[in-house]
Design an enzyme around this catalytic site. Structure first.
Site, PDB file in Angstrom:
ATOM      1  N   LYS A  22       0.843  -1.207   0.000  1.00 33.19           N
ATOM      2  CA  LYS A  22       0.000   0.000   0.000  1.00 33.19           C
ATOM      3  C   LYS A  22       0.875   1.253   0.000  1.00 33.19           C
ATOM      4  O   LYS A  22       0.653   2.174  -0.801  1.00 33.19           O
ATOM      5  CB  LYS A  22      -0.879   0.013   1.241  1.00 33.19           C
ATOM      6  CG  LYS A  22      -1.567   1.350   1.527  1.00 33.19           C
ATOM      7  CD  LYS A  22      -2.454   1.331   2.741  1.00 33.19           C
ATOM      8  CE  LYS A  22      -1.720   1.556   4.022  1.00 33.19           C
ATOM      9  NZ  LYS A  22      -1.361   2.978   4.306  1.00 33.19           N
ATOM     10  N   ASN A  23       1.905   1.269   0.842  1.00 36.18           N
ATOM     11  CA  ASN A  23       2.685   2.503   1.011  1.00 36.18           C
ATOM     12  C   ASN A  23       3.687   2.738  -0.107  1.00 36.18           C
ATOM     13  O   ASN A  23       4.402   3.731  -0.094  1.00 36.18           O
ATOM     14  CB  ASN A  23       3.359   2.508   2.382  1.00 36.18           C
ATOM     15  CG  ASN A  23       2.332   2.590   3.494  1.00 36.18           C
ATOM     16  OD1 ASN A  23       1.166   2.878   3.240  1.00 36.18           O
ATOM     17  ND2 ASN A  23       2.751   2.312   4.716  1.00 36.18           N
ATOM     18  N   CYS A 116      -5.383  12.102  11.944  1.00 34.50           N
ATOM     19  CA  CYS A 116      -6.089  10.817  11.849  1.00 34.50           C
ATOM     20  C   CYS A 116      -6.016  10.171  13.226  1.00 34.50           C
ATOM     21  O   CYS A 116      -5.629  10.801  14.209  1.00 34.50           O
ATOM     22  CB  CYS A 116      -5.428   9.934  10.793  1.00 34.50           C
ATOM     23  SG  CYS A 116      -3.851   9.273  11.343  1.00 34.50           S
ATOM     24  N   ARG A 121      -0.757  14.546  12.507  1.00 31.82           N
ATOM     25  CA  ARG A 121      -0.175  14.293  11.175  1.00 31.82           C
ATOM     26  C   ARG A 121       0.135  15.606  10.433  1.00 31.82           C
ATOM     27  O   ARG A 121      -0.419  15.915   9.405  1.00 31.82           O
ATOM     28  CB  ARG A 121      -1.105  13.418  10.319  1.00 31.82           C
ATOM     29  CG  ARG A 121      -1.526  12.110  10.934  1.00 31.82           C
ATOM     30  CD  ARG A 121      -0.421  11.122  11.208  1.00 31.82           C
ATOM     31  NE  ARG A 121       0.226  10.574  10.039  1.00 31.82           N
ATOM     32  CZ  ARG A 121      -0.193   9.511   9.367  1.00 31.82           C
ATOM     33  NH1 ARG A 121      -1.287   8.895   9.754  1.00 31.82           N
ATOM     34  NH2 ARG A 121       0.452   9.054   8.306  1.00 31.82           N
ATOM     35  N   ASP A 307       4.526   0.652  12.017  1.00 32.57           N
ATOM     36  CA  ASP A 307       3.303  -0.006  11.526  1.00 32.57           C
ATOM     37  C   ASP A 307       3.193  -1.439  12.032  1.00 32.57           C
ATOM     38  O   ASP A 307       2.115  -2.032  11.951  1.00 32.57           O
ATOM     39  CB  ASP A 307       3.284  -0.008   9.995  1.00 32.57           C
ATOM     40  CG  ASP A 307       3.172   1.402   9.447  1.00 32.57           C
ATOM     41  OD1 ASP A 307       3.396   1.591   8.239  1.00 32.57           O
ATOM     42  OD2 ASP A 307       2.886   2.321  10.239  1.00 32.57           O
ATOM     43  N   ARG A 399      -8.525  -0.622   4.562  1.00 30.34           N
ATOM     44  CA  ARG A 399      -7.632   0.392   3.955  1.00 30.34           C
ATOM     45  C   ARG A 399      -6.297  -0.235   3.553  1.00 30.34           C
ATOM     46  O   ARG A 399      -5.642   0.215   2.630  1.00 30.34           O
ATOM     47  CB  ARG A 399      -7.382   1.529   4.942  1.00 30.34           C
ATOM     48  CG  ARG A 399      -8.538   2.489   5.134  1.00 30.34           C
ATOM     49  CD  ARG A 399      -8.097   3.697   5.931  1.00 30.34           C
ATOM     50  NE  ARG A 399      -6.814   4.156   5.455  1.00 30.34           N
ATOM     51  CZ  ARG A 399      -5.778   4.441   6.259  1.00 30.34           C
ATOM     52  NH1 ARG A 399      -5.905   4.322   7.561  1.00 30.34           N
ATOM     53  NH2 ARG A 399      -4.627   4.848   5.767  1.00 30.34           N
TER      54      ARG A 399
HETATM   55  C1  EPZ Z   1       4.033   6.890   6.062  1.00 32.81           C
HETATM   56  O1  EPZ Z   1       3.241   7.901   6.642  1.00 32.81           O
HETATM   57  C2  EPZ Z   1       3.135   5.666   5.978  1.00 32.81           C
HETATM   58  N1  EPZ Z   1       1.980   5.964   5.149  1.00 32.81           N
HETATM   59  C3  EPZ Z   1       2.668   5.279   7.381  1.00 32.81           C
HETATM   60  O2  EPZ Z   1       1.919   4.077   7.245  1.00 32.81           O
HETATM   61  C4  EPZ Z   1       3.894   4.997   8.248  1.00 32.81           C
HETATM   62  O3  EPZ Z   1       3.473   4.712   9.561  1.00 32.81           O
HETATM   63  C5  EPZ Z   1       4.812   6.225   8.261  1.00 32.81           C
HETATM   64  O4  EPZ Z   1       5.152   6.581   6.893  1.00 32.81           O
HETATM   65  C6  EPZ Z   1       6.096   5.972   9.033  1.00 32.81           C
HETATM   66  O5  EPZ Z   1       6.776   4.904   8.479  1.00 32.81           O
HETATM   67  C7  EPZ Z   1       2.124   5.936   3.797  1.00 32.81           C
HETATM   68  O6  EPZ Z   1       3.203   5.734   3.277  1.00 32.81           O
HETATM   69  C8  EPZ Z   1       0.882   6.198   2.986  1.00 32.81           C
HETATM   70  P1  EPZ Z   1       5.994  10.341   8.154  1.00 32.81           P
HETATM   71  P2  EPZ Z   1       3.784   9.433   6.629  1.00 32.81           P
HETATM   72  O7  EPZ Z   1       5.868  11.574   7.345  1.00 32.81           O
HETATM   73  O8  EPZ Z   1       4.520   9.706   5.373  1.00 32.81           O
HETATM   74  C9  EPZ Z   1       5.810  13.588  11.642  1.00 32.81           C
HETATM   75  C10 EPZ Z   1       0.163   2.587   7.643  1.00 32.81           C
HETATM   76  O9  EPZ Z   1      -0.212   2.028   8.685  1.00 32.81           O
HETATM   77  N2  EPZ Z   1       5.754  14.560  10.547  1.00 32.81           N
HETATM   78  O10 EPZ Z   1       7.253   9.538   8.059  1.00 32.81           O
HETATM   79  O11 EPZ Z   1       2.649  10.319   6.980  1.00 32.81           O
HETATM   80  C11 EPZ Z   1       4.500  12.823  11.751  1.00 32.81           C
HETATM   81  O12 EPZ Z   1       3.570  13.537  12.543  1.00 32.81           O
HETATM   82  C12 EPZ Z   1       0.535   4.054   7.671  1.00 32.81           C
HETATM   83  O13 EPZ Z   1       0.302   2.021   6.533  1.00 32.81           O
HETATM   84  C13 EPZ Z   1       5.842  15.913  10.836  1.00 32.81           C
HETATM   85  O14 EPZ Z   1       5.972  16.306  12.001  1.00 32.81           O
HETATM   86  O15 EPZ Z   1       4.782   9.364   7.861  1.00 32.81           O
HETATM   87  C14 EPZ Z   1       4.905  11.534  12.393  1.00 32.81           C
HETATM   88  O16 EPZ Z   1       4.982  11.731  13.788  1.00 32.81           O
HETATM   89  C15 EPZ Z   1       0.297   4.688   9.022  1.00 32.81           C
HETATM   90  N3  EPZ Z   1       5.768  16.814   9.822  1.00 32.81           N
HETATM   91  C16 EPZ Z   1       6.310  11.292  11.848  1.00 32.81           C
HETATM   92  O17 EPZ Z   1       6.759  12.565  11.346  1.00 32.81           O
HETATM   93  C17 EPZ Z   1       5.626  16.419   8.515  1.00 32.81           C
HETATM   94  O18 EPZ Z   1       5.590  17.301   7.617  1.00 32.81           O
HETATM   95  C18 EPZ Z   1       6.377  10.250  10.737  1.00 32.81           C
HETATM   96  O19 EPZ Z   1       5.662  10.750   9.672  1.00 32.81           O
HETATM   97  C19 EPZ Z   1       5.534  15.047   8.242  1.00 32.81           C
HETATM   98  C20 EPZ Z   1       5.605  14.127   9.264  1.00 32.81           C
END
Ligand code: EPZ
Length: 419
Positions: A22-23, A116, A121, A307, A399
């Site tokens: 998915k990711n 979410c 997020r 995850d 999802r």
């Molecule tokens: C991706 O989310 C994945 N989703 C998530 O999978 C996964 O948990 C996550 O990466 C971490 O590996 C998809 O790829 C669609 P991040 P993403 O930006 O890109 C903070 C699942 O279960 N952050 O690495 O949103 C954020 O709040 C899902 O399949 C900021 O502060 O994750 C979080 O605490 C859930 N500012 C941390 O970084 C930003 O601009 C990690 O977020 C962006 C992120």
């Protein structure tokens, strides 16, 4: 509202091929926008998040055809640059269209992807990266309007203070349209980034470094459509492995690269499973209650994946011994703990830490999915628990899992989706 009914306590055994990731498929589908013509994506999982992404591509003016796990996206003439709020709310990871639409159309409008179940997020890192490339971004009343700045956009060095997966992907996609070289320093190293790089290279983009902390893009050249097979989903693989580890039995998995989930495999071995990997196959056998393992601290790849935190926790909760979890990535990722408690689990949460004390055996109960991986964790727990477990809130699970009950029934699990 449909639910899973699980008769637990039975050993499982069999073979499964893991669905596409998915990711990985979500940013790759967005990347198809970058080139006029038809790109073909294979091993595309049948998920509600994928359906939402295809709806957005259609709304932007692409022709989309789906046959089984193959999706064709014709981005010859996208006509729109706005993504409506209802689609943004349906799937917050639609934020990945920010970079792709800006790159192709020169402007993009979308509503702020809300938080979410896992927390607020924020997308500040995404916006800072695009502004570094020269984008002008207006934020007002919950909407974002990004466009190429008056001075144009050009390759530059982007420094990410945190290896955000989404921000790395958005920067890669936007950089493809920026003349010159962009270095994304502090990039996420997740395997899905490397899969996106493979697709972009197939489109003629000059991208390198994915999997390391610096991804380099030389942009500004026209791209062409490409064909790509999406990598296997390492978190779905971890789910199947934890299910058999907890319920006991034997599993042979194909369709996923073992190296992409080695942090999970290490923990399952430490908990007492026998694991063997060769030729892209993962074989696991579990014959005794799972033991507690050393601290599980979630971290950016190649650390333990956030995850898989709930999923491993559910498997260990019915074992013996104690395990300390520390959730370092998301603020609110223990919502499954109360539901596991209804099944007899002993889990004490204090801030980002959760101490799991194995109780030897969980018992069935009526439980509710609180988020995607938390819901999968409840299924893992139900398979190992004595008695009947009913899991509601399947929209969360749908999802990320194409057919979790069908896959588990192939291993002999007594799980039905009702009504
Ligand atoms: C991706 O989310 C994945 N989703 C998530 O999978 C996964 O948990 C996550 O990466 C971490 O590996 C998809 O790829 C669609 P991040 P993403 O930006 O890109 C903070 C699942 O279960 N952050 O690495 O949103 C954020 O709040 C899902 O399949 C900021 O502060 O994750 C979080 O605490 C859930 N500012 C941390 O970084 C930003 O601009 C990690 O977020 C962006 C992120």
């Amino acid at each position: 509202m449909s639910y899973y009914e699980i008769q637990g306590g039975r050993p499982l055994s069999g073979r499964l091929t893991v669905q596409g990731a998915k990711n990985s498929v979500l940013p790759i589908l967005a990347a198809a926008l970058l080139a006029p013509g038809e790109s073909v994506i294979h091993n595309c999982p049948d998920l509600s998040d994928v359906s939402a992404t295809l709806d957005i591509l259609r709304l932007l003016g692409c022709r989309v055809e789906q046959q089984g796990d193959t999706v064709a996206v014709d981005a010859t003439a996208p006509g729109r640059t706005g993504i409506p709020e209802h689609l943004m709310r349906e799937m917050r990871s639609s934020v990945i269209f920010l970079g792709a639409v800006l790159a192709r159309m020169g402007e993009v409008e979308l509503s702020y992807p809300g938080g979410c179940e896992l927390g607020p997020r924020p997308i500040d890192l995404h916006l800072a990266a695009l502004r570094t490339l020269g984008a002008e971004i207006l934020e007002e009343q919950g909407s974002l309007l990004a466009r190429r700045g008056r001075g144009g956009m050009a390759g530059r060095e982007i420094c990410l203070p945190f290896p955000s997966v989404g921000a790395t992907e958005n920067a890669m996609l936007a950089a493809c349209s920026c003349p010159g070289t962009t270095a994304i320093v502090g990039a996420a190293r997740e395997p899905e980034i490397a899969d996106l790089q493979r697709f972009l290279r197939a489109m003629g983009a000059e991208v390198s470094g994915a999997g390391s902390s610096t991804v380099t893009v030389t942009g500004g050249r026209p791209l062409h459509p490409a064909e790509h097979r999406v990598m296997g989903d390492r978190i779905v693989a971890a789910t199947h492995l934890c299910a058999v580890a907890a319920a006991r039995g034997e599993l042979e998995l194909t369709g996923v690269e073992p190296g992409t989930l080695s942090a999970v495999l290490d923990r399952l071995e430490e908990a007492g499973c026998r694991i063997h990997t060769e030729d892209g196959r993962i074989c696991l056998s579990s014959a005794a209650p799972l033991r507690g393992v050393r601290q599980v601290r979630t971290a950016p790849y190649p650390g333990f994946p956030t995850d898989a935190q709930a999923i491993l926790m559910a498997a260990l909760a019915g074992g013996t011994g104690a395990t300390l979890f520390v959730e370092n990535i998301f603020e609110n990722r223990y919502r499954h703990v109360d539901e596991l408690g209804r099944m007899g689990a002993d889990i004490q949460v204090a801030g980002r830490a959760a101490m799991v004390s194995g109780v030897g055996k969980l018992h069935g109960a009526a439980v509710r999915s609180t988020d995607l991986r938390g819901g999968a964790a409840l299924v893992v727990a139900g398979l190992a628990a004595e008695g009947t477990t009913r899991v509601t809130g399947l929209a969360h699970i749908d999802r990320g899992y194409a057919a979790l009950d069908r896959d588990l029934r192939a291993l002999g699990a007594e799980i039905r989706r009702l009504p």
